[in-house]
Motif scaffolding. Structure first.
Motif, PDB file in Angstrom:
ATOM      1  N   PHE A 183       8.672  -8.608   5.682  1.00  0.00           N
ATOM      2  CA  PHE A 183       9.043  -9.931   4.850  1.00  0.00           C
ATOM      3  C   PHE A 183       7.922 -10.088   3.876  1.00  0.00           C
ATOM      4  O   PHE A 183       6.776 -10.107   4.276  1.00  0.00           O
ATOM      5  CB  PHE A 183       9.110 -11.221   5.733  1.00  0.00           C
ATOM      6  N   ALA A 184       8.184  -9.703   2.364  1.00  0.00           N
ATOM      7  CA  ALA A 184       7.258  -9.880   1.517  1.00  0.00           C
ATOM      8  C   ALA A 184       7.425 -11.359   1.201  1.00  0.00           C
ATOM      9  O   ALA A 184       8.054 -11.758   0.252  1.00  0.00           O
ATOM     10  CB  ALA A 184       7.428  -8.992   0.369  1.00  0.00           C
ATOM     11  N   TRP A 185       6.207 -11.993   1.330  1.00  0.00           N
ATOM     12  CA  TRP A 185       5.858 -13.540   1.228  1.00  0.00           C
ATOM     13  C   TRP A 185       5.411 -13.580  -0.199  1.00  0.00           C
ATOM     14  O   TRP A 185       4.426 -13.036  -0.567  1.00  0.00           O
ATOM     15  CB  TRP A 185       4.981 -13.923   2.397  1.00  0.00           C
ATOM     16  N   VAL A 186       6.213 -14.795  -0.649  1.00  0.00           N
ATOM     17  CA  VAL A 186       5.572 -15.199  -2.173  1.00  0.00           C
ATOM     18  C   VAL A 186       5.164 -16.640  -2.170  1.00  0.00           C
ATOM     19  O   VAL A 186       6.004 -17.477  -1.437  1.00  0.00           O
ATOM     20  CB  VAL A 186       6.742 -14.820  -3.246  1.00  0.00           C
ATOM     21  N   ASN A 187       4.078 -16.876  -2.447  1.00  0.00           N
ATOM     22  CA  ASN A 187       3.380 -18.116  -2.522  1.00  0.00           C
ATOM     23  C   ASN A 187       4.088 -19.017  -3.540  1.00  0.00           C
ATOM     24  O   ASN A 187       4.098 -18.639  -4.787  1.00  0.00           O
ATOM     25  CB  ASN A 187       1.982 -18.110  -2.711  1.00  0.00           C
ATOM     26  N   ASP A 188       4.032 -20.444  -3.290  1.00  0.00           N
ATOM     27  CA  ASP A 188       4.681 -21.424  -4.411  1.00  0.00           C
ATOM     28  C   ASP A 188       3.037 -21.549  -5.200  1.00  0.00           C
ATOM     29  O   ASP A 188       2.049 -21.874  -4.756  1.00  0.00           O
ATOM     30  CB  ASP A 188       4.978 -22.624  -3.758  1.00  0.00           C
ATOM     31  N   SER A 189       2.923 -21.128  -6.380  1.00  0.00           N
ATOM     32  CA  SER A 189       1.820 -21.181  -7.105  1.00  0.00           C
ATOM     33  C   SER A 189       1.260 -22.341  -7.347  1.00  0.00           C
ATOM     34  O   SER A 189      -0.037 -22.552  -7.594  1.00  0.00           O
ATOM     35  CB  SER A 189       1.920 -20.238  -8.421  1.00  0.00           C
ATOM     36  N   LYS A 190       1.849 -23.545  -7.149  1.00  0.00           N
ATOM     37  CA  LYS A 190       1.376 -24.623  -7.551  1.00  0.00           C
ATOM     38  C   LYS A 190       0.630 -25.430  -5.929  1.00  0.00           C
ATOM     39  O   LYS A 190       0.115 -26.359  -6.128  1.00  0.00           O
ATOM     40  CB  LYS A 190       2.409 -25.783  -7.774  1.00  0.00           C
ATOM     41  N   ALA A 191       0.959 -24.615  -5.013  1.00  0.00           N
ATOM     42  CA  ALA A 191       0.455 -25.195  -3.913  1.00  0.00           C
ATOM     43  C   ALA A 191      -0.970 -24.729  -3.801  1.00  0.00           C
ATOM     44  O   ALA A 191      -1.545 -23.527  -4.120  1.00  0.00           O
ATOM     45  CB  ALA A 191       1.358 -24.665  -2.611  1.00  0.00           C
ATOM     46  N   ASP A 192      -1.945 -25.350  -2.785  1.00  0.00           N
ATOM     47  CA  ASP A 192      -3.358 -24.828  -2.806  1.00  0.00           C
ATOM     48  C   ASP A 192      -3.382 -23.888  -1.635  1.00  0.00           C
ATOM     49  O   ASP A 192      -2.641 -23.754  -0.790  1.00  0.00           O
ATOM     50  CB  ASP A 192      -4.417 -26.404  -2.454  1.00  0.00           C
ATOM     51  N   ASP A 193      -4.656 -23.439  -1.242  1.00  0.00           N
ATOM     52  CA  ASP A 193      -4.906 -22.298  -0.364  1.00  0.00           C
ATOM     53  C   ASP A 193      -4.669 -22.921   1.056  1.00  0.00           C
ATOM     54  O   ASP A 193      -3.784 -22.332   1.981  1.00  0.00           O
ATOM     55  CB  ASP A 193      -6.249 -21.921  -0.307  1.00  0.00           C
ATOM     56  N   ALA A 222       2.670 -10.401  -4.468  1.00  0.00           N
ATOM     57  CA  ALA A 222       1.852 -11.047  -5.288  1.00  0.00           C
ATOM     58  C   ALA A 222       2.409 -11.026  -6.797  1.00  0.00           C
ATOM     59  O   ALA A 222       2.922 -10.227  -7.381  1.00  0.00           O
ATOM     60  CB  ALA A 222       0.508 -10.510  -5.447  1.00  0.00           C
ATOM     61  N   VAL A 223       2.473 -12.391  -7.375  1.00  0.00           N
ATOM     62  CA  VAL A 223       3.047 -12.880  -8.585  1.00  0.00           C
ATOM     63  C   VAL A 223       1.845 -13.558  -9.599  1.00  0.00           C
ATOM     64  O   VAL A 223       2.268 -13.550 -10.942  1.00  0.00           O
ATOM     65  CB  VAL A 223       4.264 -13.587  -8.550  1.00  0.00           C
ATOM     66  N   GLY A 224       0.812 -13.584  -9.161  1.00  0.00           N
ATOM     67  CA  GLY A 224      -0.201 -14.258  -9.963  1.00  0.00           C
ATOM     68  C   GLY A 224      -0.679 -13.560 -11.201  1.00  0.00           C
ATOM     69  O   GLY A 224      -0.883 -14.318 -12.327  1.00  0.00           O
TER      70      GLY A 224
END
Ligand SMILES: [Zn+2]
Length: 470
Positions: A183-193, A222-224
């Motif tokens: 599973f390639a996990w993507v982070n909600d870029s607005k959330a903190d570490d 990674a989408v950053g």
């Protein structure tokens, strides 16, 4: 436990379908695609012993009669023999890059390259997904890949700014299918570490690969680099802190290749060029980028079908391999492939390289099969479990029948698979020793019900999008 009681218990469990017997598959050609003592070449007529725990217990040339591991399995308990004369056994394909949810959007925006295609799909409909949509579409994609012989997939998930619960359906839906996945996990870029870690940690803790479990690993999508400057270094730090691989779409569309190449120093500054990194597509790299990536042990995933559909281009695969870059293959999402068929992927890929080179030297059919199986598994960090037929690995394999539909005599086993067969020739797909696909259908799965559900959900998404436009 007495021996008699053991046999009675085993027989009951076998009858209930809970405990498979050790099974000897023999009579067919075998393509182990391993780098081990059996080498890469085909075994013209061989045997494969699958233990009752779903792993490969033995394989070799001949019928196995002289193999003590076969004799021991035969003497120990329930034992079955399957004759595969005329058929070819090879490892299940590994897709190193896929977006399973896109299975519901095939044929969309047919005249577009990547940017306009993203506008027509993600940016048009992504905001209108309702609860259950991501899950149903993901399962649709997983069952479709299984039917085409992809037993392990790298499911590169997407976050459309809807709720975290909706997003997470892409993970839970795959847990309920028999296809193995990373599973390639993507982070909600607005959330903190802290939020990133607290959401990711429970999923990473679930990873404990076993023959009968679909979850094989977790990775970071990674989408950053395409968002705020600070996001990519945070993503890479997160991946490294959990010991995870990372994948990024990079150097895909032709039109922006100059600007895309100019991003390379940002990847370097973020620590993104490491052995765990694979770049999806990586079509337009220059020599310096290839050199840096290869030196760090980074990798690329080649997606010929998708790259053709979106007119993205043809990467110089042979040049990459000569430079020491690791290369794997993927079928990408079904909205850009649009059939997730690894047989078509290897054939189109090899033909395309030869069309450009006007020469049939270079990569051969067996090389393409290795790229789409064991080499991809290595890049994804799961080669201990899948990607080739070797003792101790999970028994994930395809039985291909070149006689149905008939393709004539077999002159070269790998060439028959790559040049002459398609997924229509799959007679069975096994995952962990269990038959998952037979005669083009996933055993025990109501494909018609899922198809109807997906169609209804897409109609509803289109209605919500259309209403919002007014
Ligand atoms: Zn992609």
């Amino acid at each position: 436990m007495s021996r008699t009681f053991f046999y009675v218990l085993s027989s009951c469990l076998l009858a209930a379908g809970l405990l498979p017997a050790a099974t000897l598959y023999r009579g067919g050609a075998i393509l182990p695609l391993s780098g081990g003592p059996l080498g890469d070449g085909p075994i013209e007529s061989g045997y494969l012993l699958v233990a009752d725990d779903g792993t490969i217990a033995a394989l070799g040339a001949g019928d196995g009669a002289a193999d003590p591991r076969v004799s021991a399995a035969r003497a120990a308990r329930e034992f079955a023999t399957v004759d595969l004369t005329g058929k070819i056994v090879l490892p299940g394909f590994v897709s190193g890059h896929s977006h399973l949810w896109q299975s519901a959007f095939r044929g969309i925006t047919p005249a577009s390259e990547l940017p306009a295609w993203l506008d027509g799909l993600h940016r048009t409909y992504g905001g209108f997904f309702a609860p259950g949509d991501f899950g149903a579409f993901t399962q649709h994609g997983a069952f479709d890949q299984l039917r085409h012989g992809v037993t392990t997939t790298y499911n590169h998930s997407h976050f459309f700014g809807s709720s975290f619960e909706n997003y997470r359906e892409q993970f839970t839906a795959e847990l309920a299918t028999p296809q193995r996945f990373i599973f390639a996990w993507v982070n909600d870029s607005k959330a903190d570490d802290a939020t990133w870690r607290s959401r990711l940690e429970p999923i990473v803790k679930q990873v404990a690969p076993r023959p009968n479990q679909p979850l094989l690993g977790v990775s970071i999508n990674a989408v950053g680099i395409y968002q705020a400057p600070a996001v990519l270094p945070r993503e890479i730090a997160l991946a490294k802190s959990f010991g995870l691989t990372t994948q990024i779409h990079y150097l895909e569309p032709s039109a922006t290749q100059v600007e895309d190449r100019a991003l390379w120093p940002k990847y370097q500054a973020a620590g993104a060029i490491y052995r765990g990194m694979s770049f999806a597509h990586f079509i337009h790299a220059d020599d310096a980028i290839v050199r840096d990536a290869a030196a760090a042990g980074a990798a690329m995933i080649w997606n010929p079908l998708s790259n053709g559909r979106l007119a993205s281009g043809l990467p110089p695969i042979e040049k990459y391999l000569a430079a020491g870059l690791r290369v794997g293959m993927g079928v990408d999402g079904q909205a850009s492939a649009d059939i997730s068929d690894p047989f078509e992927n290897v054939r189109l890929g090899l033909y395309a390289l030869r069309i450009r080179r006007e020469n049939a030297g270079g990569l051969q059919p067996i090389d393409l099969l290795r790229l789409h199986t064991v080499k991809t598994a290595e890049i994804l960090g799961v080669q201990r479990y899948v990607g080739s037929l070797e003792v101790g690995k999970f028994a994930d394999f395809l039985v291909v029948d070149p006689g149905d539909p008939g393709t004539g005599p077999v002159w070269d086993v790998a060439a028959t698979i790559v040049f002459a067969c398609s997924s229509r020739n799959i007679s069975a797909v096994y995952v962990g020793g269990k038959k998952i696909v037979e005669a083009g259908r996933v055993v025990g799965h109501d494909a018609a019900a899922l198809e109807a559900d997906v169609n209804a959900r897409v109609r509803a998404i289109r209605a919500r999008q259309s209403a919002a436009k007014k």
